[in-house]
Design a protein around this motif. Sequence first.
Motif, mmCIF file in Angstrom:
data_model
loop_
_atom_site.group_PDB
_atom_site.id
_atom_site.type_symbol
_atom_site.label_atom_id
_atom_site.label_comp_id
_atom_site.label_asym_id
_atom_site.label_seq_id
_atom_site.Cartn_x
_atom_site.Cartn_y
_atom_site.Cartn_z
ATOM 1 N N LYS B 24 29.755 36.956 34.877
ATOM 2 C CA LYS B 24 29.194 38.314 34.918
ATOM 3 C C LYS B 24 29.744 39.237 33.837
ATOM 4 O O LYS B 24 29.763 40.455 34.011
ATOM 5 N N GLU B 61 41.729 43.241 34.315
ATOM 6 C CA GLU B 61 41.459 43.321 35.755
ATOM 7 C C GLU B 61 39.959 43.467 36.013
ATOM 8 O O GLU B 61 39.434 42.938 36.992
ATOM 9 N N GLY B 62 39.276 44.168 35.111
ATOM 10 C CA GLY B 62 37.824 44.291 35.230
ATOM 11 C C GLY B 62 37.150 42.927 35.174
ATOM 12 O O GLY B 62 36.237 42.633 35.956
ATOM 13 N N VAL B 63 37.592 42.079 34.238
ATOM 14 C CA VAL B 63 37.063 40.720 34.159
ATOM 15 C C VAL B 63 37.274 39.999 35.492
ATOM 16 O O VAL B 63 36.358 39.381 36.041
ATOM 17 N N ARG B 65 37.680 41.229 38.448
ATOM 18 C CA ARG B 65 36.899 41.820 39.553
ATOM 19 C C ARG B 65 35.417 41.476 39.482
ATOM 20 O O ARG B 65 34.690 41.759 40.429
ATOM 21 N N CYS B 66 34.972 40.953 38.353
ATOM 22 C CA CYS B 66 33.581 40.492 38.257
ATOM 23 C C CYS B 66 33.393 39.112 38.891
ATOM 24 O O CYS B 66 32.271 38.612 38.966
ATOM 25 N N HIS B 67 34.480 38.503 39.336
ATOM 26 C CA HIS B 67 34.399 37.174 39.947
ATOM 27 C C HIS B 67 34.197 37.272 41.456
ATOM 28 O O HIS B 67 34.723 38.180 42.093
ATOM 29 N N ASP B 69 34.576 35.995 45.468
ATOM 30 C CA ASP B 69 35.581 35.304 46.277
ATOM 31 C C ASP B 69 35.286 33.816 46.320
ATOM 32 O O ASP B 69 34.129 33.397 46.291
ATOM 33 N N ARG B 73 31.475 35.611 50.908
ATOM 34 C CA ARG B 73 30.124 35.905 51.402
ATOM 35 C C ARG B 73 29.042 35.560 50.391
ATOM 36 O O ARG B 73 27.915 35.272 50.772
ATOM 37 N N LYS B 112 43.480 40.141 47.907
ATOM 38 C CA LYS B 112 42.768 41.272 47.303
ATOM 39 C C LYS B 112 43.454 42.593 47.638
ATOM 40 O O LYS B 112 43.518 43.498 46.804
ATOM 41 N N GLY B 116 44.270 43.829 44.181
ATOM 42 C CA GLY B 116 43.116 44.601 43.710
ATOM 43 C C GLY B 116 42.151 43.801 42.852
ATOM 44 O O GLY B 116 41.363 44.353 42.096
ATOM 45 N N PHE B 117 42.230 42.497 42.946
ATOM 46 C CA PHE B 117 41.238 41.602 42.323
ATOM 47 C C PHE B 117 41.218 40.308 43.122
ATOM 48 O O PHE B 117 42.138 40.058 43.910
ATOM 49 N N PRO B 118 40.162 39.515 42.949
ATOM 50 C CA PRO B 118 40.030 38.324 43.796
ATOM 51 C C PRO B 118 40.851 37.136 43.285
ATOM 52 O O PRO B 118 41.171 37.060 42.096
#
Lengths: 174, 174
Positions: B24, B61-63, B65-67, B69, B73, B112, B116-118
Amino acid sequence: MDMATVNALPYEDFVNLLGNVVEKCPIITAAVWSGRPFLNFAALEAAISEFIDALPESGKEGVLRCHPDLAGRDLRGGTLTRESREEQTGAGMDALTSAEASRVTRLNEEYKERFGFPFIICARLSDKATVLRQLSERRRNERAVERARAVEEVKKICRLRLQALVRDDAQNKL
Amino acid sequence: MDMATVNALPYEDFVNLLGNVVEKCPIITAAVWSGRPFLNFAALEAAISEFIDALPESGKEGVLRCHPDLAGRDLRGGTLTRESREEQTGAGMDALTSAEASRVTRLNEEYKERFGFPFIICARLSDKATVLRQLSERRRNERAVERARAVEEVKKICRLRLQALVRDDAQNKL
């Protein structure tokens, strides 16, 4: 949604809700989450702008290349993001005459050939005549000038997309 | 696809074909297009790595957070990208026992909450037992250590996604 709500969002909700304020660049939204809480709308908007400004020139061009053509195959094929579709149709890009459509296609191709990124304009602040004139004029700019101009347009688009999602108590006009 | 073909692609095709080698984050692929032509596969891979490394910590961290889990879900709801779905199912994430699924959900949430990221792992280089063990162990890392580790996993995933699309004449193994 007010800023208190925005500031309380886990990153997943933050990215789901605001991830397309810069077209197809959820990484930017996801990155600025690190800087919460935001004092107000302007601070959130500034965080996004500053992230873009801090990218290397290739990264700014990367942002631009994530944008679709105006009145291009994504509009015709129905594959625009919701936000882009609303913006492009609002500016009449789905209602071009055959001659206008041919002209836009030709100018878009010339523009992309010259700059290596697509022509971007904040369609919500434009009408068909303005889009066509700007496309014709801006393709003659120097590369660095035009890249900076395109980034400014991305920021205008971002502000309006943000304002559709987050209450801007200052209600600044562009 | 060989590197000569890759190097000849207009940016639109380059991004369409390679835009999800970092999950993403088409902006990364779109940015490195500025650096073509690439001498070989390793040079293309290095350009992507260097772009990520040059991001501010928030951008890294943005990279992350685009991933999605792992076994989350998006897997259950069928909303993973094609690449992620193949990777997660290949590592058995769609075949967890009820107890394993509960444990992964709990550990993902803990992870998380802490970072704050997966949790990200190159699933193609792992099996179910490895994923579960790493998830349990890595959640105890210091934040900066774990962020760097997660970025390394993103790069492994990127290399394998690239190798599925572009011929790597050197055929380096990880």
